[in-house]
Design a protein around this motif. Structure first.
Motif, PDB file in Angstrom:
ATOM      1  N   UNK A 138       8.834  -3.930   9.455  1.00 13.18           N
ATOM      2  CA  UNK A 138       9.457  -3.494  10.703  1.00 13.18           C
ATOM      3  C   UNK A 138       8.424  -3.019  11.707  1.00 13.18           C
ATOM      4  N   UNK A 139       7.371  -2.401  11.231  1.00  9.51           N
ATOM      5  CA  UNK A 139       6.288  -1.993  12.130  1.00  9.51           C
ATOM      6  C   UNK A 139       5.636  -3.217  12.752  1.00  9.51           C
ATOM      7  N   UNK A 140       5.413  -4.249  11.915  1.00 11.61           N
ATOM      8  CA  UNK A 140       4.791  -5.484  12.409  1.00 11.61           C
ATOM      9  C   UNK A 140       5.659  -6.146  13.465  1.00 11.61           C
ATOM     10  N   UNK A 141       6.984  -6.091  13.282  1.00 13.99           N
ATOM     11  CA  UNK A 141       7.888  -6.695  14.269  1.00 13.99           C
ATOM     12  C   UNK A 141       7.819  -5.987  15.614  1.00 13.99           C
ATOM     13  N   UNK A 142       7.332  -4.746  15.594  1.00 10.50           N
ATOM     14  CA  UNK A 142       7.168  -3.984  16.839  1.00 10.50           C
ATOM     15  C   UNK A 142       5.734  -4.060  17.357  1.00 10.50           C
ATOM     16  N   UNK A 143       4.932  -4.935  16.716  1.00  6.49           N
ATOM     17  CA  UNK A 143       3.562  -5.131  17.178  1.00  6.49           C
ATOM     18  C   UNK A 143       2.560  -4.142  16.615  1.00  6.49           C
ATOM     19  N   UNK A 144       2.947  -3.371  15.589  1.00  3.09           N
ATOM     20  CA  UNK A 144       2.049  -2.375  15.001  1.00  3.09           C
ATOM     21  C   UNK A 144       1.598  -2.890  13.635  1.00  3.09           C
ATOM     22  N   UNK A 145       0.336  -3.233  13.539  1.00  6.00           N
ATOM     23  CA  UNK A 145      -0.232  -3.803  12.316  1.00  6.00           C
ATOM     24  C   UNK A 145      -1.190  -2.784  11.698  1.00  6.00           C
ATOM     25  N   UNK A 146      -1.001  -2.496  10.425  1.00  9.23           N
ATOM     26  CA  UNK A 146      -1.866  -1.545   9.723  1.00  9.23           C
ATOM     27  C   UNK A 146      -2.926  -2.297   8.929  1.00  9.23           C
ATOM     28  N   UNK A 147      -4.119  -1.711   8.872  1.00  9.94           N
ATOM     29  CA  UNK A 147      -5.137  -2.321   8.032  1.00  9.94           C
ATOM     30  C   UNK A 147      -4.922  -1.909   6.575  1.00  9.94           C
ATOM     31  N   UNK A 148      -5.713  -2.493   5.706  1.00 11.56           N
ATOM     32  CA  UNK A 148      -5.554  -2.273   4.267  1.00 11.56           C
ATOM     33  C   UNK A 148      -5.710  -0.798   3.913  1.00 11.56           C
ATOM     34  N   UNK A 149      -6.686  -0.154   4.536  1.00  5.54           N
ATOM     35  CA  UNK A 149      -6.958   1.266   4.310  1.00  5.54           C
ATOM     36  C   UNK A 149      -5.719   2.107   4.630  1.00  5.54           C
ATOM     37  N   UNK A 150      -5.112   1.837   5.774  1.00  2.00           N
ATOM     38  CA  UNK A 150      -3.925   2.587   6.199  1.00  2.00           C
ATOM     39  C   UNK A 150      -2.729   2.309   5.285  1.00  2.00           C
ATOM     40  N   UNK A 151      -2.611   1.063   4.825  1.00  2.90           N
ATOM     41  CA  UNK A 151      -1.493   0.712   3.943  1.00  2.90           C
ATOM     42  C   UNK A 151      -1.545   1.489   2.631  1.00  2.90           C
ATOM     43  N   UNK A 152      -2.755   1.675   2.096  1.00  4.92           N
ATOM     44  CA  UNK A 152      -2.907   2.455   0.862  1.00  4.92           C
ATOM     45  C   UNK A 152      -2.389   3.871   1.072  1.00  4.92           C
ATOM     46  N   UNK A 153      -2.776   4.479   2.187  1.00  2.00           N
ATOM     47  CA  UNK A 153      -2.357   5.854   2.485  1.00  2.00           C
ATOM     48  C   UNK A 153      -0.837   5.940   2.671  1.00  2.00           C
ATOM     49  N   UNK A 154      -0.271   4.950   3.362  1.00  6.21           N
ATOM     50  CA  UNK A 154       1.166   4.951   3.638  1.00  6.21           C
ATOM     51  C   UNK A 154       1.957   4.847   2.331  1.00  6.21           C
ATOM     52  N   UNK A 155       1.566   3.915   1.455  1.00  3.39           N
ATOM     53  CA  UNK A 155       2.288   3.737   0.190  1.00  3.39           C
ATOM     54  C   UNK A 155       2.184   4.996  -0.669  1.00  3.39           C
ATOM     55  N   UNK A 156       1.009   5.601  -0.690  1.00  2.38           N
ATOM     56  CA  UNK A 156       0.809   6.827  -1.462  1.00  2.38           C
ATOM     57  C   UNK A 156       1.702   7.949  -0.932  1.00  2.38           C
ATOM     58  N   UNK A 157       1.780   8.082   0.392  1.00  4.48           N
ATOM     59  CA  UNK A 157       2.604   9.131   1.003  1.00  4.48           C
ATOM     60  C   UNK A 157       4.089   8.910   0.721  1.00  4.48           C
ATOM     61  N   UNK A 158       4.533   7.657   0.765  1.00  6.01           N
ATOM     62  CA  UNK A 158       5.940   7.343   0.485  1.00  6.01           C
ATOM     63  C   UNK A 158       6.302   7.713  -0.945  1.00  6.01           C
ATOM     64  N   UNK A 159       5.370   7.549  -1.872  1.00  8.09           N
ATOM     65  CA  UNK A 159       5.636   7.847  -3.284  1.00  8.09           C
ATOM     66  C   UNK A 159       5.581   9.330  -3.618  1.00  8.09           C
ATOM     67  N   UNK A 160       4.949  10.134  -2.783  1.00  2.36           N
ATOM     68  CA  UNK A 160       4.851  11.568  -3.044  1.00  2.36           C
ATOM     69  C   UNK A 160       6.115  12.277  -2.545  1.00  2.36           C
TER      70      UNK A 160
END
Length: 749
Positions: free
Chosen positions: A78-100
């Motif tokens: 959904x972020x990508x559909x709004x033109x917001x693309x995360x790099x690999x580094x950011x994706x790791x942090x996001x997934x970790x935060x969602x799981x905590x």
């Protein structure tokens, strides 16, 4: 600690685990004994609070069972559909935060990654939908036949996270008692300094500004061989070596071939590992190459060195520089502790890549285990790359990544090459060494320490280096003359007077052609093991065939005639050290061909780069990872190696450095509409026609769908075409008939 106290803590932790996860699972008596033993070693009156333990357990379950995977994907997509693309580094942090579970995701996102107004609603949706609670494990895993392993994996990591991590580290690793570091990387730098030294993490050899290009070829290569050996001994393991070489060297492409081969093969020694089955390799090769001299071949010696990674073509105005990339992966058996629990209780004799040693943690109660209860597997190489991701100082700017996305690059200054190499193949705080006579950049760049080596110690150079290289046993395993068969009458499948098409092996047909009867040759050979129709047991067998066919082409060519040879360095296993996937690498086919042709007597005039543009196969391995070591370009060009039989009789200045030509369109909606899997464009044989007179006969020893022959017909040229497979001969004739009919229809219009 008293035995009763340990047993009490063990029962209490087990009871809480079963209560919170609603499981009837029970650890075996052996596992419970191991738990008590572990607690007696680690437990020092303090464990985490109940809430911390509970939240850690939720995180383990979320991560191990991927409970939030769909939520994470929802957010990324959904972020990508709004033109917001995360790099690999950011994706790791996001997934970790969602799981905590204790992380407030919208607040965390606003603080860590800066808030985007477009994502406000989406952030709230993620916070509402993600799992933040304990689940009924038995119910969730009721369809999984290995549920007991999954629950044991979760339980063992739960024990780890119930304790204070520092206590675990100090109990399992004596070094942690001497000096403790929270961060594993800091621990490695202090206690394993030689293995993770940040000295000589990238070495750049700028040949353009170091060696006199007017020296004799042999002397130039002697110097380079000396430097390659010196750099290999200096470069830190699992790091990169780059060579920059430009048009100053008239012999540039011969040098590139010899550099690539020597760099990969210069260490000749036995490998004391079960994966090196040299007797099997010897047997396979001997069965294919009948005149092999096993004594000279020394199959018991493997050839090792750097691993060739990529070759960038870089253009500043019309000046072409090649940037060659190599990686050093030297076997190192020195163990390093588990990155999670820091134990030295490790096992395994695995090499995911040749020269890269990996281990598996055998601590039952490690915090990182697989879903089905295997210990954490790790290697020093992977740890270094992980550190590249974890340190924000290593993030590479998007403009650099964009500029160097393909392996054909336009630049405005030479500094751009150095900036690219430093950013993409070293880490923050590393020392980078540049061999050059010119200081193009300052001694501190992007947080790296830059050191220069401006002079070569000529007195140290072994002037026999070139001769020793040429005498390596590696070459004796395929530079073997094949016995010729008796001449026979050839059956021409073509009815056109100026076009011959022969269905047989190239060597067999060529042996029947007259010496010095051909005015020029052009081909794209079968690439080693790239297709079903081009399979060899190992690279020696392939090169043996290429060598003997090239010898016959050389004999058939008139003096001074050109030979254009289209080939690509692609990924496969040479099958001369190991047979498994760990042996897959970039195979330096173009370098081998150059060496073979020069050995026969051809002059290597140069190389035309066939730039295919935005290619179909998107081999870009960074997947949004903007960190060093993860950058692999789109390989969008192929070699058209230019040879001549002795001194060229054609005008060399007419040879372009690069041609831009789209590949032949063969796949439409998943169907091969052309009929051949690897046709080359008409622009390549047309290059040959532009170099020779119209009355000369041209040769294609690997005709395929007969692009060369069909082009020759269009231009009223004589051609000889050889194709091993009958189905491709039939295809070639059908395409020729269609071409002829189309030509008649055009003339009638």
């Amino acid at each position: 600690m008293q035995e009763k106290s340990v047993s009490s803590v063990a029962h209490k932790l087990l009871s809480s685990f079963k209560e919170w996860t609603h499981t009837e699972w029970q650890p075996s008596a052996e596992l419970f004994q191991e738990l008590e033993k572990f607690l007696s070693l680690v437990y020092h009156e303090n464990i985490q609070t109940k809430n911390v333990i509970k939240n850690n357990l939720i995180f383990i379950i979320n991560e191990r069972l991927e409970l939030n995977k769909h939520i994470y994907r929802l957010f990324i997509d959904n972020s990508a559909s709004k033109g917001i693309i995360f790099n690999y580094h950011e994706k790791i942090k996001i997934e970790d935060a969602i799981n905590h579970p204790i992380v407030d995701f919208p607040s965390w996102f606003a603080t860590k990654l800066s808030i985007y107004s477009k994502l406000d609603t989406l952030l709230d949706q993620i916070e509402e939908k993600r799992n933040k609670s304990l689940i009924d494990l038995d119910k969730y895993l009721q369809e999984d036949k290995k549920s007991h392993l999954v629950i044991e994996s979760i339980f063992c990591s739960y024990i780890y996270f119930s304790l204070l991590e520092k206590d675990v580290h100090q109990a399992l690793n004596k070094n942690c008692q001497l000096k403790y570091f929270n961060h594993y990387w800091d621990h490695l730098k202090y206690f394993h300094e030689s293995q993770v030294s940040r000295e000589n993490r990238l070495i750049i050899l700028d040949l353009d500004n170091l060696i006199d290009p007017n020296l004799e070829y042999k002397n130039i290569l002697n110097i380079i061989i000396y430097l390659i050996r010196e750099i290999y001994s200096q470069l830190t393991n699992h790091c990169y070596f780059a060579i920059i070489i430009g048009d100053k060297f008239s012999c540039k492409w011969s040098l590139i071939a010899d550099i690539a081969i020597f760099s990969e093969k210069f260490i000749e020694q036995p490998i004391d590992r079960t994966y090196f089955r040299w007797k099997e390799i010897e047997k396979q090769t001997e069965e294919y190459i009948k005149n092999l001299d096993k004594k000279q071949c020394k199959f018991y010696n493997a050839n090792e060195g750097f691993t060739y990674k990529d070759c960038y073509l870089v253009y500043e105005n019309n000046y072409e520089k090649c940037v060659l990339l190599f990686e050093k992966n030297e076997r190192d058996e020195t163990p390093i502790p588990c990155p999670k629990c820091r134990t030295f209780n490790i096992q395994g004799n695995s090499y995911p890549i040749i020269g890269v040693r990996s281990w598996e943690c055998t601590n039952i109660f490690c915090g990182e285990k697989s879903k089905y209860n295997r210990g954490k597997r790790y290697s020093l190489s992977a740890i270094i790359r992980q550190q590249a991701i974890l340190d924000d100082n290593n993030i590479i700017e998007k403009d650099i990544l964009k500029a160097w996305r393909r392996d054909v690059v336009e630049i405005s200054s030479s500094q751009e090459i150095l900036d690219f190499l430093i950013k993409c193949y070293s880490l923050y705080n590393d020392t980078v060494v540049i061999y050059t006579s010119q200081e193009i950049i300052k001694q501190e760049r992007f947080g790296r320490n830059i050191k220069y080596k401006k002079y070569i110690e000529y007195e140290s150079i072994d002037n026999t280096g070139y001769d020793k290289y040429r005498q390596m046993s590696f070459f004796k395993r395929f530079l073997v003359n094949r016995s010729k068969e008796e001449k026979k009458i050839l059956c021409n499948l073509s009815s056109l007077p100026n076009l011959a098409l022969y269905n047989n092996g190239a060597f067999e047909i060529l042996c029947n052609l007259e010496s010095e009867s051909i005015g020029g040759a052009v081909t794209s050979p079968p690439y080693y093991n790239a297709r079903d129709y081009s399979q060899w047991t190992n690279i020696y067998c392939y090169l043996y065939d290429m060598y003997n066919i090239a010898k016959e082409v050389f004999r058939c060519l008139k003096k001074g005639s050109p030979y254009l040879f289209n080939i690509f360095d692609y990924f496969d296993n040479e099958r001369i050290i190991v047979f498994s996937d760990m042996g897959k690498k970039r195979v330096i086919l173009s370098s081998y061909i150059s060496f073979i042709f020069r050995h026969i007597g051809f002059q290597h005039i140069g190389n035309i780069a066939w730039d295919k543009g935005e290619i179909e196969g998107n081999r870009n391995f960074n997947h949004g990872n903007h960190s060093p070591y993860y950058q692999a370009p789109l390989n969008c060009w192929e070699h058209i190696l230019v040879f001549s039989k002795g001194e060229p009789s054609f005008e060399i200045s007419n040879i372009p450095k690069i041609i831009k030509e789209k590949p032949v369109m063969k796949m439409v909606r998943g169907k091969n509409v052309h009929g051949h899997t690897a046709p080359f464009p008409e622009a390549i044989p047309n290059l040959l026609f532009s170099l020779i007179s119209p009355e000369e006969t041209v040769l294609d020893p690997f005709a395929g769908s007969m692009t060369t022959g069909r082009c020759a017909v269009k231009m009223s040229r004589k051609s000889i075409n050889i194709e091993l497979h009958k189905k491709y001969c039939d295809l070639a004739l059908n395409l020729l008939n269609k071409q002829t009919l189309d030509g008649i229809q055009l003339n009638l219009m």
